[in-house]
Enzyme design. Structure first.
Site, PDB file in Angstrom:
ATOM      1  N   LYS A 120       1.820  41.717  29.952  1.00  0.00           N
ATOM      2  CA  LYS A 120       3.026  40.881  29.934  1.00  0.00           C
ATOM      3  C   LYS A 120       4.258  41.792  29.957  1.00  0.00           C
ATOM      4  O   LYS A 120       4.259  42.855  29.334  1.00  0.00           O
ATOM      5  CB  LYS A 120       3.011  40.000  28.685  1.00  0.00           C
ATOM      6  N   SER A 130       5.052  31.187  27.207  1.00  0.00           N
ATOM      7  CA  SER A 130       5.793  32.108  28.056  1.00  0.00           C
ATOM      8  C   SER A 130       4.912  33.135  28.766  1.00  0.00           C
ATOM      9  O   SER A 130       5.360  33.753  29.734  1.00  0.00           O
ATOM     10  CB  SER A 130       6.837  32.861  27.219  1.00  0.00           C
ATOM     11  N   SER A 162       2.725  30.902  22.958  1.00  0.00           N
ATOM     12  CA  SER A 162       2.922  31.506  24.281  1.00  0.00           C
ATOM     13  C   SER A 162       1.704  32.176  24.885  1.00  0.00           C
ATOM     14  O   SER A 162       1.722  32.545  26.063  1.00  0.00           O
ATOM     15  CB  SER A 162       4.066  32.533  24.225  1.00  0.00           C
TER      16      SER A 162
END
Lengths: 474, 443
Positions: free
Chosen positions: B50, B125, B149
């Site tokens: 990420k 996210s 997330s």
């Protein structure tokens, strides 16, 4: 008519090896921005880890002022934007500081005492430095994240003199503990003064004005006096409410005035809340046990000097006011000088010769040298007066005390034969004056002593000269 | 796509070939936009990362314009741990700007598609990480979970996503959103891979003060799907969920029963309290965590006519959602409101924790929805309040610091994956993985 109310906030930079929340060194003589890492640069993802040494030094301070050392304290974020603050918040301790409720004893020259309450001492991180060069501004973050202990007094002081006495005592305690260099010029002992006035007899506290970052005791004294004058005049002119507002002011030493730093409308809201990146700071019993054993403090040392060394209370107070002097005295005594003699030269003659910013540490006269000089007076090798010349000589020349005495030819002559010869010669050369003396002109006695001393180039023992002159003149 | 367990057995040469193929596959499905940049950080088993986890030498931007041009000069602890275990960072994945969002639509790099339906969001996210694993373009990925997330995008993309107990995985090197809630976790194709990756990245780290100092025991070595557990279900709590989710919930309960687990009914406190406590705590922390992005030391600076103007112009590069949360955080912390919002939110947080503690006195695991429904269509979750409400099933886990794992249960009529999560007591990761493996096997 007015009573002055003063509270003091002192930021003491702790002399730890590494910064408060990272392992960067705390020395500042490096190239700009060299002592930095992801944490003190506030790079994305970097986190703070508490330097335990800071807790240890906080415990020592708490113990020195008889305060409560909180076994658990917490950190908070204080938000504000400024280029020298990389996180844009300062990590500090608002809600639960490490040290609370201490006291500091002030002793006045007239023998009276006063206790000043210390509200708290909390740990916080220092900012970096902004450097302005013409049109450009630069930021140096070497200092960012250096540990500070902010020591906050209650508004217990009633004059500039009391404030200065408090600061000097606090400075001395911090130095005795060895937890800070406490150098005002270099910013490791920074003072913010809160000043207000009130009509005598009034219990209520009026609007306080903060004067920030004044870097000498003399300027602090001056700043307080000037600010008190400003407030008193505003009161007397009936404009107190309008002109005296809760604000931060700067002391301008050139213009001899205090000046507002920011307007009311920009009053900061620091939006404090608990720092989620740090867990509580724990003082374990073991840690407390170890660091609450602190070195002898100024008051204890003063009492001991009175009791064991026979110094007067006043002398002991002066000589213990800084750790350097107290240590110097004890070293001189260890070298064999008497306490009273050592003290007299250490607090009198030596400081009188420290010019142009020279200090006890930077002066060429170390404790051994001064102790030897005092010993030479005490064993009557030289006179008191000659010793002053020797001291002057030692400031200029890197030699031993005895070499200096030889070089200057100041060895005191106590050999009665040699002195008798000198007196005889003077009496022969001044036969008329001998007549006058014997005829009742007593005042001439001093003339013969003086001539003898002169002939000996000051090296004759004055007491011996006195006796011989008296005996010869009959 | 081969599993992480299989990939760990590959030789360096095989891995090299594998990565060459992988690059081609990623290229061929560029429209997915799961990766924002395909970078290589070593010769280990490739793991997608990420865009808020620091990899030395990589541009790491948290999906934000404000960090364009920033090159991370150090590794997050999880990256170092991966290297030691023969894994290496491979490609950074798309995300909502600063991990604030549930759709991965607020990224500077544009939207990411859901691998099961290009018109749907992958969730957020960590949407990029979920999408590339779900699309077979990554063996596994790392995500971060502040309010769901990892779990929510895992659920939307039909993969496994696990959020560890707060303090089990070092946050050092994770671009912070909300420090007391953030955790890095594995996003994988199956439960066993999640356990393997969790074992690799977890453990005490001196560089993170909130990291828990406890003995590291491998979860993978002791994985046991035959353990019989007591699992709580929440009949009232799931009332607001869609029919798809309710159906999957029923399916999972039956599977768990069949596997020999005991099912008991429990209640949670009203989730509306979770939302308030979460959005006050998270925004308060976020507003300070993001204050460092002033353009002075790094990142994208927009020069103004003076310092203040430079601050304004630079920080105006934040997207709308990030600006909204910064404002909200400043508001709840401002003088006069602190007690009414922040302090109260912390009290609610305690209540939520206690609620869980009470339930875990009697059960081993809780079965809960992840999101109220399956993946949203792109652009359909634009009202921020509606988006905040979509987090109701995930945020209490972060507020209480618990471990949880989302895993796919079934697909709905539109062929979209429906996931559910299991939640365990703090540090009971072994129980969590054992239960999840059992559920995975019995579906």
């Amino acid at each position: 008519m007015f009573e002055i109310v003063i509270g003091l906030e002192v930021h003491v930079q702790l002399n730890t090896n590494t910064k408060l929340f990272c392992s960067c060194p705390t020395s500042f003589n490096h190239k700009q921005n060299r002592n930095t890492c992801p944490t003190c640069l506030a790079l994305p993802g970097a986190l703070p880890v508490l330097n335990k040494e800071v807790l240890h030094k906080s415990i020592m301070f708490g113990e020195a002022v008889g305060a409560t050392v909180n076994r658990t304290s917490y950190f908070d974020r204080k938000s504000y934007f400024y280029p020298d603050s990389p996180l844009a918040y300062q990590i500090t301790q608002l809600y639960t500081p490490v040290v609370e409720h201490g006291v500091l004893e002030l002793d006045f020259e007239d023998g009276t005492h006063k206790t000043i309450r210390i509200n708290r001492a909390h740990i916080e991180a220092d900012a970096g430095k902004n450097i302005h060069e013409g049109d450009t501004s630069k930021v140096d973050l070497n200092r960012a994240g250096t540990p500070l202990l902010e020591i906050v007094s209650e508004p217990d002081m009633r004059s500039a003199d009391e404030a200065i006495l408090y600061l000097k005592k606090l400075h001395s305690i911090v130095r005795y503990l060895g937890i800070s260099d406490a150098n005002m010029q270099e910013g490791s002992f920074r003072v913010d003064v809160n000043v207000s006035i009130r009509p005598r007899g009034d219990e209520k506290l009026y609007t306080r004005v903060e004067i920030k970052n004044i870097n000498s005791f003399r300027f602090i004294q001056k700043a307080i006096e000037i600010e008190v004058k400003r407030q008193s005049e505003a009161w007397e002119d009936g404009v107190y409410e309008d002109e005296i507002v809760l604000e931060t002011r700067l002391f301008d030493q050139n213009k001899q005035e205090t000046r507002s730093m920011r307007g009311k409308e920009e009053a900061a809201d620091y939006r404090y809340f608990p720092e989620p990146d740090l867990l509580k700071a724990i003082v374990t019993e073991e840690m407390y046990e170890k660091y609450s054993k602190i070195p002898e403090l100024p008051d204890a040392k003063r009492d001991r000097f009175v009791k064991e060394l026979g110094l007067t209370e006043y002398d002991a107070n002066v000589v213990t006011s800084t750790l350097e002097m107290a240590n110097f005295l004890e070293e001189m005594i260890a070298e064999g000088a008497t306490a009273v003699g050592a003290n007299k030269w250490l607090t009198g003659e030596l400081p009188a010769r420290l010019n142009n910013g020279m200090t006890l540490e930077t002066s060429p006269i170390n404790s051994k040298l001064l102790a030897t000089l005092v010993k030479r007076i005490e064993d009557k090798t030289i006179s008191n007066k000659a010793a002053k010349d020797v001291l002057d000589y030692l400031f200029e020349n890197e030699v031993s005390v005895d070499e200096a005495i030889d070089k200057l030819g100041l060895k005191q002559v106590s050999d009665t034969g040699a002195i008798e010869k000198m007196v005889d010669d003077i009496m022969v050369a001044n036969a008329d004056k001998v007549e006058q003396y014997r005829g009742g002109k007593d005042k001439l006695f001093g003339f013969f002593v003086g001539q003898t001393m002169k002939a000996s180039k000051g090296s004759a023992n004055p007491q011996v000269v006195n006796e011989i002159v008296k005996a010869k003149l009959g | 796509m081969i599993t992480l367990k299989e990939a760990l057995k590959l030789s360096k040469d095989e891995l090299k070939k594998f990565k060459e193929e992988l690059r081609k596959d990623i290229e061929a499905r560029a429209e997915l936009n799961g990766y924002v940049e395909v970078l290589d950080h070593g010769d280990g088993v490739p793991i997608a990362i990420k865009d808020n986890i620091q990899v030395n030498g990589w541009s790491v931007t948290s999906g934000s314009q404000i960090l364009q041009g920033y090159i991370a000069p150090y590794n997050a602890t999880v990256i170092d741990k991966m290297s030691e275990a023969g894994l290496s960072a491979f490609g950074r994945t798309n995300m909502d700007e600063f991990a604030m969002g549930s759709t991965t639509e607020s990224s500077f790099y544009g939207k990411t598609q859901n691998p099961h339906n290009a018109d749907c969001v992958p969730g957020g996210s960590s949407g990029g990480s979920a999408a590339v694993v779900g699309a077979g373009l990554a063996i596994a990925a790392l995500g971060s979970d502040t309010g769901g997330s990892i779990r929510q995008p895992a659920s939307f993309c039909g993969i496994v996503g696990m959020k560890p107990t707060y303090g089990r995985v070092s946050r050092f090197g994770l671009g912070a959103y909300a420090s007391s809630l953030d955790q890095i976790g594995p996003m994988t194709q199956n439960v066993e891979d999640a356990a393997i990756l969790y074992d690799i990245i977890s453990g005490h780290d001196e560089k993170d003060s909130t990291s828990v100092d406890m003995k590291d025991e491998s979860v993978t070595d002791k994985l046991n799907s035959d353990r019989k557990l007591k699992i709580a279900i929440l009949p009232k709590y799931i009332e607001d969920a869609s029919n798809d989710v309710k159906h999957a919930y029923g399916v999972a309960i039956e599977a768990l029963k069949k596997a020999g687990h005991t099912i008991v009914e429990k209640e949670m406190i009203d989730a509306k309290f979770d939302i308030s406590a979460y959005y006050i705590t998270a925004t308060a922390e976020a507003t300070t965590n993001l204050a460092r992005y002033d353009g002075l030391r790094y990142g994208s600076r927009v020069e103004g006519k003076n310092l203040k103007d430079t601050y304004f112009k630079t920080r105006s590069q934040f997207g709308a959602e990030v600006q909204r949360r910064i404002l909200l955080g400043n508001f709840v912390l401002s003088s006069g409101y602190y007690d009414a919002y922040y302090v109260k939110a912390q009290k609610v947080r305690q209540l939520i924790k206690q609620n869980y503690e009470n339930i875990f006195k009697e059960v081993d695991l809780i079965l809960s929805p992840v999101a109220p429904r399956t993946a949203y269509e792109s652009g359909s979750l634009e009202d921020p309040l509606e988006m905040y409400l979509s987090d109701i099933y995930t945020i209490s886990v972060n507020l209480a610091g618990l471990p949880a794992i989302a895993l796919p249960i079934e697909k709905n009529a539109d062929n979209m994956p429906v996931g559910l999560q299991l939640i365990a007591a703090p540090f009971q990761e072994q129980t969590l993985f054992d239960g999840a493996l059992s559920l995975e096997k019995s579906l």
